[in-house]
Scaffold this active site. Sequence first.
Site, PDB file in Angstrom:
ATOM      1  N   VAL A  97     -17.037  17.785 -23.060  1.00 23.46           N
ATOM      2  CA  VAL A  97     -16.294  16.514 -22.419  1.00 23.46           C
ATOM      3  C   VAL A  97     -14.991  16.950 -21.480  1.00 23.46           C
ATOM      4  O   VAL A  97     -14.433  16.288 -20.873  1.00 23.46           O
ATOM      5  CB  VAL A  97     -15.562  15.538 -23.599  1.00 23.46           C
ATOM      6  CG1 VAL A  97     -16.683  14.888 -24.431  1.00 23.46           C
ATOM      7  CG2 VAL A  97     -14.663  16.310 -24.447  1.00 23.46           C
ATOM      8  N   SER A 133      -4.987  10.766 -35.045  1.00 21.46           N
ATOM      9  CA  SER A 133      -4.767  11.664 -36.527  1.00 21.46           C
ATOM     10  C   SER A 133      -3.416  11.158 -36.988  1.00 21.46           C
ATOM     11  O   SER A 133      -2.507  10.682 -36.264  1.00 21.46           O
ATOM     12  CB  SER A 133      -4.699  13.236 -36.153  1.00 21.46           C
ATOM     13  OG  SER A 133      -4.215  13.724 -37.189  1.00 21.46           O
ATOM     14  N   TYR A 185      -1.597  20.246 -31.284  1.00 24.97           N
ATOM     15  CA  TYR A 185      -2.939  19.142 -31.675  1.00 24.97           C
ATOM     16  C   TYR A 185      -2.000  17.798 -31.771  1.00 24.97           C
ATOM     17  O   TYR A 185      -2.664  16.645 -31.355  1.00 24.97           O
ATOM     18  CB  TYR A 185      -3.358  19.715 -33.006  1.00 24.97           C
ATOM     19  CG  TYR A 185      -4.526  18.882 -33.692  1.00 24.97           C
ATOM     20  CD1 TYR A 185      -5.699  18.703 -33.248  1.00 24.97           C
ATOM     21  CD2 TYR A 185      -3.850  18.083 -34.478  1.00 24.97           C
ATOM     22  CE1 TYR A 185      -6.657  18.055 -33.820  1.00 24.97           C
ATOM     23  CE2 TYR A 185      -5.039  17.028 -35.133  1.00 24.97           C
ATOM     24  CZ  TYR A 185      -6.023  17.066 -34.919  1.00 24.97           C
ATOM     25  OH  TYR A 185      -6.936  16.011 -35.533  1.00 24.97           O
ATOM     26  N   ALA A 186      -0.997  17.849 -32.663  1.00 26.19           N
ATOM     27  CA  ALA A 186      -0.229  16.804 -32.958  1.00 26.19           C
ATOM     28  C   ALA A 186       0.465  15.808 -31.767  1.00 26.19           C
ATOM     29  O   ALA A 186       0.226  14.895 -31.754  1.00 26.19           O
ATOM     30  CB  ALA A 186       0.996  16.936 -33.971  1.00 26.19           C
ATOM     31  N   LYS A 231      -2.724  14.213 -30.319  1.00 25.52           N
ATOM     32  CA  LYS A 231      -3.119  13.037 -31.102  1.00 25.52           C
ATOM     33  C   LYS A 231      -2.154  12.011 -30.853  1.00 25.52           C
ATOM     34  O   LYS A 231      -2.587  10.693 -30.821  1.00 25.52           O
ATOM     35  CB  LYS A 231      -3.496  13.453 -32.369  1.00 25.52           C
ATOM     36  CG  LYS A 231      -4.494  14.480 -32.605  1.00 25.52           C
ATOM     37  CD  LYS A 231      -5.888  13.719 -32.099  1.00 25.52           C
ATOM     38  CE  LYS A 231      -7.132  14.400 -32.362  1.00 25.52           C
ATOM     39  NZ  LYS A 231      -8.327  13.669 -32.180  1.00 25.52           N
TER      40      LYS A 231
HETATM   41  P1  NAI Z   1     -15.862  18.879 -36.553  1.00 27.75           P
HETATM   42  O1  NAI Z   1     -15.139  20.048 -35.883  1.00 27.75           O
HETATM   43  O2  NAI Z   1     -16.547  18.763 -37.680  1.00 27.75           O
HETATM   44  O3  NAI Z   1     -16.576  17.927 -35.426  1.00 27.75           O
HETATM   45  C1  NAI Z   1     -15.723  17.965 -33.853  1.00 27.75           C
HETATM   46  C2  NAI Z   1     -17.184  18.023 -32.926  1.00 27.75           C
HETATM   47  O4  NAI Z   1     -16.769  17.537 -31.732  1.00 27.75           O
HETATM   48  C3  NAI Z   1     -17.834  19.127 -33.323  1.00 27.75           C
HETATM   49  O5  NAI Z   1     -19.419  18.679 -33.310  1.00 27.75           O
HETATM   50  C4  NAI Z   1     -17.643  19.853 -31.759  1.00 27.75           C
HETATM   51  O6  NAI Z   1     -18.787  20.661 -31.175  1.00 27.75           O
HETATM   52  C5  NAI Z   1     -17.421  18.614 -30.914  1.00 27.75           C
HETATM   53  N1  NAI Z   1     -16.765  18.890 -29.812  1.00 27.75           N
HETATM   54  C6  NAI Z   1     -15.478  19.803 -29.693  1.00 27.75           C
HETATM   55  N2  NAI Z   1     -15.075  20.181 -28.559  1.00 27.75           N
HETATM   56  C7  NAI Z   1     -15.913  19.236 -27.684  1.00 27.75           C
HETATM   57  C8  NAI Z   1     -15.942  19.511 -26.308  1.00 27.75           C
HETATM   58  N3  NAI Z   1     -15.222  19.640 -25.548  1.00 27.75           N
HETATM   59  N4  NAI Z   1     -16.978  18.654 -25.896  1.00 27.75           N
HETATM   60  C9  NAI Z   1     -18.105  17.971 -26.661  1.00 27.75           C
HETATM   61  N5  NAI Z   1     -17.848  18.092 -27.993  1.00 27.75           N
HETATM   62  C10 NAI Z   1     -17.007  18.736 -28.529  1.00 27.75           C
HETATM   63  O7  NAI Z   1     -14.523  17.854 -36.820  1.00 27.75           O
HETATM   64  P2  NAI Z   1     -14.174  16.683 -37.288  1.00 27.75           P
HETATM   65  O8  NAI Z   1     -13.272  16.703 -38.572  1.00 27.75           O
HETATM   66  O9  NAI Z   1     -15.359  15.749 -37.498  1.00 27.75           O
HETATM   67  O10 NAI Z   1     -13.263  15.715 -36.097  1.00 27.75           O
HETATM   68  C11 NAI Z   1     -13.703  14.844 -35.530  1.00 27.75           C
HETATM   69  C12 NAI Z   1     -12.440  14.050 -34.865  1.00 27.75           C
HETATM   70  O11 NAI Z   1     -11.388  13.542 -35.814  1.00 27.75           O
HETATM   71  C13 NAI Z   1     -11.755  14.944 -34.007  1.00 27.75           C
HETATM   72  O12 NAI Z   1     -11.207  14.332 -32.853  1.00 27.75           O
HETATM   73  C14 NAI Z   1     -10.342  15.410 -34.966  1.00 27.75           C
HETATM   74  O13 NAI Z   1      -9.450  15.856 -34.298  1.00 27.75           O
HETATM   75  C15 NAI Z   1     -10.131  14.113 -35.684  1.00 27.75           C
HETATM   76  N6  NAI Z   1      -9.622  14.319 -36.974  1.00 27.75           N
HETATM   77  C16 NAI Z   1     -10.204  14.934 -38.055  1.00 27.75           C
HETATM   78  C17 NAI Z   1      -9.469  14.968 -39.182  1.00 27.75           C
HETATM   79  C18 NAI Z   1     -10.003  15.898 -40.398  1.00 27.75           C
HETATM   80  O14 NAI Z   1      -9.417  15.791 -41.373  1.00 27.75           O
HETATM   81  N7  NAI Z   1     -11.163  16.309 -40.289  1.00 27.75           N
HETATM   82  C19 NAI Z   1      -8.323  14.334 -39.298  1.00 27.75           C
HETATM   83  C20 NAI Z   1      -7.706  13.578 -38.275  1.00 27.75           C
HETATM   84  C21 NAI Z   1      -8.290  13.550 -37.110  1.00 27.75           C
END
Ligand code: NAI
Length: 250
Positions: free
Chosen positions: A60, A137, A150-151, A154
Amino acid sequence: MPEKRFTGQVAIVTGAARGIGEAIATRFVAEGAKVLLVDLLRDVADTATRLGQKSLVCDVVARGAGETIAQAALAAFGRIDILVNNAGIGGSKRLADSDDALIERLIDTNLSAVLRVTREISPHLPRPGGRIVNVSSTFGLAGYPGTTAYAVAKAGVAQFTRQLAGELGPDGIRVNAVAPGVIQTPMTIAHRENPFYMRVVVEPIPLERMGEPADVAGPVAFLASDDAAFVTGVVLPVDGGYLAARHGKL
Ligand code: NAI
């Protein structure tokens, strides 16, 4: 099985190979949507196949990614109703320990790419009727030391949500966000070994558990659905009550 609120509709979910994005895609499919799952990871093809949907391997952050994603969704399904900007990365540090490359990577992936991708995909959304849901977040809504870039990114996503709600509201496009707290995904697995994180971020959660990806998918589906037809510009915490009442238990 939830009520089918998205029959005949098409959703794009970024970062959908795993974690929260996979759960959001799964929920949309369960409610009748067709979904283009987008991710950097090639595993996204397996996730999409499992769900009977289409995938696109795409960074992205790459210039023009939004238009590439839009064209893939239009080629696969002929329309785009919903965009979920979920892709994101962790790995943040305190500012003093953050070099230029880390700051740039965190801001570019977690914030700038969201603006660019949305700018390129939103012209393809129906007017009225388009919906955008961003993933912010709790770290973007309240300070937590050690996650600075990061914060800040977000927090930017939260403000972007309010800005865009104003800009696209007259076109009948709603823009909302969720702000997840601690959700058990590959991104947070290592944090569970960190006693400071467990004590400060996990133990004070009033509902006394970490969230699951499906806990975020439900609120995202609500915000994208007609049940939220008069809701725009909202950043909804999905955090077990952490932001509301994290200062200890009786
Ligand atoms: P994750 O790491 O399990 O999944 C994130 C996905 O985004 C991965 O499959 C990764 O390959 C993909 N990704 C990362 N950079 C990318 C890029 N440049 N282009 C395309 N795809 C890309 O993480 P999770 O926990 O599922 O996070 C999802 C969202 O939720 C993120 O935006 C994260 O910041 C947010 N978030 C997560 C929290 C948590 O506790 N897990 C808390 C608050 C927010």
